[in-house]
Design a protein around this motif. Sequence first.
Motif, PDB file in Angstrom:
ATOM      1  N   LEU A 211       0.787  -1.246  -0.052  1.00  0.00           N
ATOM      2  CA  LEU A 211       0.058   0.114  -0.051  1.00  0.00           C
ATOM      3  C   LEU A 211       0.871   1.289  -0.087  1.00  0.00           C
ATOM      4  N   ILE A 212       1.957   1.115   0.726  1.00  0.00           N
ATOM      5  CA  ILE A 212       2.795   2.428   0.926  1.00  0.00           C
ATOM      6  C   ILE A 212       3.822   2.545  -0.368  1.00  0.00           C
ATOM      7  N   ASP A 213       3.983   1.637  -0.872  1.00  0.00           N
ATOM      8  CA  ASP A 213       4.829   1.694  -2.302  1.00  0.00           C
ATOM      9  C   ASP A 213       4.003   2.053  -3.428  1.00  0.00           C
ATOM     10  N   GLU A 214       2.876   1.658  -3.478  1.00  0.00           N
ATOM     11  CA  GLU A 214       1.860   2.098  -4.671  1.00  0.00           C
ATOM     12  C   GLU A 214       1.524   3.613  -4.479  1.00  0.00           C
ATOM     13  N   ALA A 215       1.261   3.965  -3.045  1.00  0.00           N
ATOM     14  CA  ALA A 215       0.822   5.300  -2.856  1.00  0.00           C
ATOM     15  C   ALA A 215       2.122   6.283  -3.181  1.00  0.00           C
ATOM     16  N   MET A 216       3.387   6.029  -2.843  1.00  0.00           N
ATOM     17  CA  MET A 216       4.397   6.680  -3.110  1.00  0.00           C
ATOM     18  C   MET A 216       4.689   6.797  -4.656  1.00  0.00           C
ATOM     19  N   ALA A 217       4.366   5.618  -5.364  1.00  0.00           N
ATOM     20  CA  ALA A 217       4.697   5.602  -6.758  1.00  0.00           C
ATOM     21  C   ALA A 217       3.710   6.613  -7.767  1.00  0.00           C
ATOM     22  N   ARG A 218       2.499   6.618  -7.123  1.00  0.00           N
ATOM     23  CA  ARG A 218       1.456   7.377  -7.628  1.00  0.00           C
ATOM     24  C   ARG A 218       1.668   8.814  -7.461  1.00  0.00           C
ATOM     25  N   ALA A 219       2.148   9.185  -6.079  1.00  0.00           N
ATOM     26  CA  ALA A 219       2.537  10.587  -5.868  1.00  0.00           C
ATOM     27  C   ALA A 219       4.010  11.076  -6.398  1.00  0.00           C
ATOM     28  N   ARG A 220       4.777  10.134  -6.600  1.00  0.00           N
ATOM     29  CA  ARG A 220       5.905  10.306  -7.436  1.00  0.00           C
ATOM     30  C   ARG A 220       6.883  10.795  -6.282  1.00  0.00           C
ATOM     31  N   LEU A 221       6.702  10.235  -5.040  1.00  0.00           N
ATOM     32  CA  LEU A 221       7.496  10.684  -4.021  1.00  0.00           C
ATOM     33  C   LEU A 221       8.418   9.573  -3.581  1.00  0.00           C
ATOM     34  N   PRO A 222       9.561   9.917  -3.153  1.00  0.00           N
ATOM     35  CA  PRO A 222      10.605   8.807  -2.682  1.00  0.00           C
ATOM     36  C   PRO A 222      10.001   8.538  -1.345  1.00  0.00           C
ATOM     37  N   LEU A 223      10.939   7.246  -0.941  1.00  0.00           N
ATOM     38  CA  LEU A 223      10.502   6.623   0.433  1.00  0.00           C
ATOM     39  C   LEU A 223      11.742   6.439   0.986  1.00  0.00           C
ATOM     40  N   PHE A 224      12.266   7.372   1.785  1.00  0.00           N
ATOM     41  CA  PHE A 224      13.618   6.839   2.757  1.00  0.00           C
ATOM     42  C   PHE A 224      13.468   6.220   3.811  1.00  0.00           C
ATOM     43  N   TRP A 225      13.868   5.121   3.930  1.00  0.00           N
ATOM     44  CA  TRP A 225      13.814   4.441   5.209  1.00  0.00           C
ATOM     45  C   TRP A 225      15.085   3.764   5.925  1.00  0.00           C
TER      46      TRP A 225
END
Length: 305
Positions: A211-225
Amino acid sequence: MRINYDFSDLEAFLAVKETGSFHLAAERLNLSQSAITRRIQKLEIALDSVLFERTTREVKPTLAAKRLQARAEAILEDARETALAMRDESVAFKHQRNAVVTVAVIPTVVGLLLPKAIKMFRQEGYGARFRFLDHNANAVAEAVAKGEADFGICSIPELEPNTQFEPLFDDPIVLVFPTGHPFENRETITWNDLSDQDLIVPARGTGNRLLIDEAMARARLPLFWSYEVRRSSTALGLVEAGTGLALLPRSAVIAAPTSSFGYAPVLNPSIVRPVGILGRTGHNATASEEAFKRIIRTIAGEVST
């Protein structure tokens, strides 16, 4: 060596041996005398031995018959015990099947739903036992589809063609932080606010991470963890220790046994997962199962309000 006789032949043999008469043996077994004769003849051919010497006045057992008697009695007794054992096991299995409700469930909703549901279930007088299969969302769907679970509670709608999803409530992904963190006083948190934080995220392959990865992809945002974990309890432990901030479903946070952290939704974009009951098409639910699902619906209604 092929065995060409059966239990009924041995029963006929013992009846003749004990009564000393084909006629009386037929009466005992509720058969015709000719049927008894055929069974004895079949047994004699199979054993290649004469079992009775017949005259017009008496039926006299041979030495072979005397030797066979103990073994025939043992064979029939074993057969009876086996039949009784199988019947008892079948009855026990049926009772257990009716008395056990098997639920596949994602761990993040266990604390929120199950303890209260079990308590209400007992208060209503139901005595069924429960078998809980705590799996990730994919495994919950598979357990339901294969019949390993009576039903499931998960966050992914129908993954299998023979399952049906009944929504219960929406469960947002929130940011969890320790008490006293600067985010505690923030009214809103965005994904851009998290770029310099040590983030604890669900492991790849889990439903929440998807869910998180798909939302980030749609918003074109990176996820730094900084940390990946498979269990929400692990993430909460790390947050409590001050290791980092965690992205978790709200249901996992509000049911946690400690109050040493706070949480807030992350906006732009917000991420919400549907939680619901996953059933199997054509499955006939027991009364206990239906009662437990009804109680879960009631609790879920309170969560969503």
